[in-house]
Design a protein around this motif. Structure first.
Motif, mmCIF file in Angstrom:
data_model
loop_
_atom_site.group_PDB
_atom_site.id
_atom_site.type_symbol
_atom_site.label_atom_id
_atom_site.label_comp_id
_atom_site.label_asym_id
_atom_site.label_seq_id
_atom_site.Cartn_x
_atom_site.Cartn_y
_atom_site.Cartn_z
ATOM 1 N N PHE A 1 -61.056 13.013 -45.496
ATOM 2 C CA PHE A 1 -61.143 11.553 -45.485
ATOM 3 C C PHE A 1 -62.024 11.125 -44.333
ATOM 4 C CE2 PHE A 1 -56.870 12.234 -47.344
ATOM 5 C CZ PHE A 1 -57.006 11.525 -48.532
ATOM 6 N N GLU A 2 -63.049 10.314 -44.616
ATOM 7 C CA GLU A 2 -63.838 9.727 -43.543
ATOM 8 C C GLU A 2 -63.086 8.517 -43.018
ATOM 9 O OE1 GLU A 2 -68.251 7.903 -42.523
ATOM 10 O OE2 GLU A 2 -67.822 8.524 -44.571
ATOM 11 N N VAL A 3 -62.925 8.446 -41.718
ATOM 12 C CA VAL A 3 -62.196 7.352 -41.072
ATOM 13 C C VAL A 3 -63.042 6.774 -39.942
ATOM 14 C CG1 VAL A 3 -59.926 8.299 -41.677
ATOM 15 C CG2 VAL A 3 -60.976 8.933 -39.501
ATOM 16 N N GLU A 4 -62.643 5.617 -39.455
ATOM 17 C CA GLU A 4 -63.358 4.968 -38.350
ATOM 18 C C GLU A 4 -63.032 5.596 -37.002
ATOM 19 O OE1 GLU A 4 -65.657 2.397 -38.191
ATOM 20 O OE2 GLU A 4 -65.793 2.650 -40.352
ATOM 21 N N ASP A 5 -61.791 6.079 -36.835
ATOM 22 C CA ASP A 5 -61.344 6.589 -35.544
ATOM 23 C C ASP A 5 -60.453 7.811 -35.781
ATOM 24 O OD1 ASP A 5 -60.079 7.081 -33.092
ATOM 25 O OD2 ASP A 5 -59.882 4.945 -32.611
ATOM 26 N N THR A 6 -61.050 8.986 -35.742
ATOM 27 C CA THR A 6 -60.322 10.219 -36.041
ATOM 28 C C THR A 6 -59.115 10.407 -35.134
ATOM 29 O OG1 THR A 6 -62.264 11.327 -36.942
ATOM 30 C CG2 THR A 6 -60.506 12.740 -36.128
ATOM 31 N N ALA A 7 -59.278 10.175 -33.844
ATOM 32 C CA ALA A 7 -58.178 10.404 -32.911
ATOM 33 C C ALA A 7 -56.989 9.500 -33.225
ATOM 34 C CB ALA A 7 -58.650 10.206 -31.475
ATOM 35 N N ALA A 8 -57.243 8.223 -33.451
ATOM 36 C CA ALA A 8 -56.160 7.271 -33.719
ATOM 37 C C ALA A 8 -55.473 7.572 -35.044
ATOM 38 C CB ALA A 8 -56.692 5.839 -33.713
ATOM 39 N N VAL A 9 -56.244 7.837 -36.082
ATOM 40 C CA VAL A 9 -55.648 8.108 -37.395
ATOM 41 C C VAL A 9 -54.892 9.434 -37.368
ATOM 42 C CG1 VAL A 9 -56.114 8.462 -39.853
ATOM 43 C CG2 VAL A 9 -57.362 6.700 -38.603
ATOM 44 N N THR A 10 -55.415 10.419 -36.663
ATOM 45 C CA THR A 10 -54.701 11.698 -36.522
ATOM 46 C C THR A 10 -53.333 11.463 -35.901
ATOM 47 O OG1 THR A 10 -56.765 12.952 -36.330
ATOM 48 C CG2 THR A 10 -54.772 13.989 -35.459
ATOM 49 N N ALA A 11 -53.291 10.701 -34.838
ATOM 50 C CA ALA A 11 -52.019 10.413 -34.162
ATOM 51 C C ALA A 11 -51.050 9.690 -35.091
ATOM 52 C CB ALA A 11 -52.262 9.587 -32.900
ATOM 53 N N GLU A 12 -51.551 8.724 -35.862
ATOM 54 C CA GLU A 12 -50.703 7.986 -36.803
ATOM 55 C C GLU A 12 -50.130 8.913 -37.869
ATOM 56 O OE1 GLU A 12 -52.952 4.729 -38.439
ATOM 57 O OE2 GLU A 12 -53.401 3.931 -36.455
ATOM 58 N N LEU A 13 -50.956 9.812 -38.385
ATOM 59 C CA LEU A 13 -50.504 10.709 -39.445
ATOM 60 C C LEU A 13 -49.500 11.730 -38.920
ATOM 61 C CD1 LEU A 13 -53.743 11.271 -41.553
ATOM 62 C CD2 LEU A 13 -51.967 9.527 -41.800
ATOM 63 N N VAL A 14 -49.698 12.210 -37.702
ATOM 64 C CA VAL A 14 -48.734 13.126 -37.105
ATOM 65 C C VAL A 14 -47.397 12.397 -36.895
ATOM 66 C CG1 VAL A 14 -48.185 14.435 -35.006
ATOM 67 C CG2 VAL A 14 -50.432 14.673 -36.082
ATOM 68 N N GLU A 15 -47.467 11.170 -36.412
ATOM 69 C CA GLU A 15 -46.253 10.359 -36.227
ATOM 70 C C GLU A 15 -45.525 10.153 -37.561
ATOM 71 O OE1 GLU A 15 -43.355 8.147 -34.318
ATOM 72 O OE2 GLU A 15 -44.978 9.268 -33.369
ATOM 73 N N ALA A 16 -46.276 10.097 -38.659
ATOM 74 C CA ALA A 16 -45.698 9.885 -39.993
ATOM 75 C C ALA A 16 -45.267 11.181 -40.663
ATOM 76 C CB ALA A 16 -46.686 9.142 -40.879
ATOM 77 N N GLY A 17 -45.419 12.322 -39.973
ATOM 78 C CA GLY A 17 -44.893 13.565 -40.511
ATOM 79 C C GLY A 17 -45.882 14.669 -40.806
ATOM 80 N N ALA A 18 -47.166 14.420 -40.629
ATOM 81 C CA ALA A 18 -48.142 15.492 -40.850
ATOM 82 C C ALA A 18 -48.042 16.503 -39.715
ATOM 83 C CB ALA A 18 -49.561 14.928 -40.917
ATOM 84 N N GLU A 19 -48.370 17.748 -40.017
ATOM 85 C CA GLU A 19 -48.414 18.789 -38.985
ATOM 86 C C GLU A 19 -49.854 18.928 -38.504
ATOM 87 O OE1 GLU A 19 -48.057 23.632 -38.598
ATOM 88 O OE2 GLU A 19 -47.259 22.660 -40.389
#
Length: 151
Positions: free
Chosen positions: A87-105
Motif C-alpha cells: 500500500f502506498e501511503v503518505e506517511d509510512t512511519a505513522a501508518v506503521t505505528a497505527e497498524l501495529v497498535e491495531a494488531g499487526a505484527e
C-alpha cells in the motif's frame, strides 16, 4: 480507480481474501488503514463480503533475484511471502505505528530504500503480509536496479 480510461481488456485488479475473523479484518483495513468501503453484501448462511477501495491497482511481477534484493533492503533479508500486498501511503512511519497498535505484527521497521521510498513490512489480519511504502522522490539511477517502488 478510474476504469473509464483503462486500456486493454482488464478494467480492475481485485485481490480476494478469505478472512476467518471478518470483523477484525474489516476494522483493520477499513477503519484503521482507511480503505473506503465501496460495496458490501450479505447472503444466506451469514455470508458477507465488503469491497474496499485501495486506489490504483497494479500487478508487480518480480523474479527470485529481485525478491531477494527487496527482502534484503526492506526486511533485513527476512523472506517475504509469495504474495505480499503493498500500500502506498503518505506517511509510512505513522501508518506503521497505527497498524501495529491495531494488531499487526511489525516485521521490518520503516527504512529508506535505494529506489527512494520509505518501506515497512507487517504481518496483518487475514494472513496478509503487507508492505507500506511512501514515495520520497526519484532514485539516483531512476530505480532501474531495484524497481519503481520496491514493495
Amino acid at each position: 480507480m478510474n476504469t473509464e480510461n483503462a486500456k486493454g481488456p482488464v478494467r480492475q485488479l481485485r485481490l480476494v481474501v478469505e478472512a476467518e475473523d471478518y470483523e477484525a479484518a474489516l476494522y483493520f483495513y477499513r477503519d484503521v488503514l482507511g480503505l473506503a468501503e465501496q460495496e458490501a453484501y450479505e447472503g444466506e448462511g451469514d455470508a458477507r463480503v465488503t469491497i474496499l477501495d485501495a486506489g490504483r491497482a497494479t500487478l508487480e511481477l518480480s523474479n527470485p533475484a529481485q525478491v531477494k534484493l527487496i527482502d534484503r533492503v526492506e526486511a533485513d533479508g527476512q523472506p517475504s511471502a509469495r504474495l505480499r500486498v503493498a500500500f502506498e501511503v503518505e506517511d509510512t512511519a505513522a501508518v506503521t505505528a497505527e497498524l501495529v497498535e491495531a494488531g499487526a505484527e511489525l516485521l521490518a521497521t520503516p527504512r529508506e530504500t535505494p529506489w527512494r521510498s520509505l518501506n515497512s513490512r507487517l504481518a496483518a489480519p487475514a494472513g496478509l503480509q503487507v508492505t507500506l511504502f511512501q514515495e520520497l522522490g526519484p532514485a539516483e539511477d531512476g530505480g532501474v536496479n531495484a524497481g519503481p517502488t520496491g514493495p
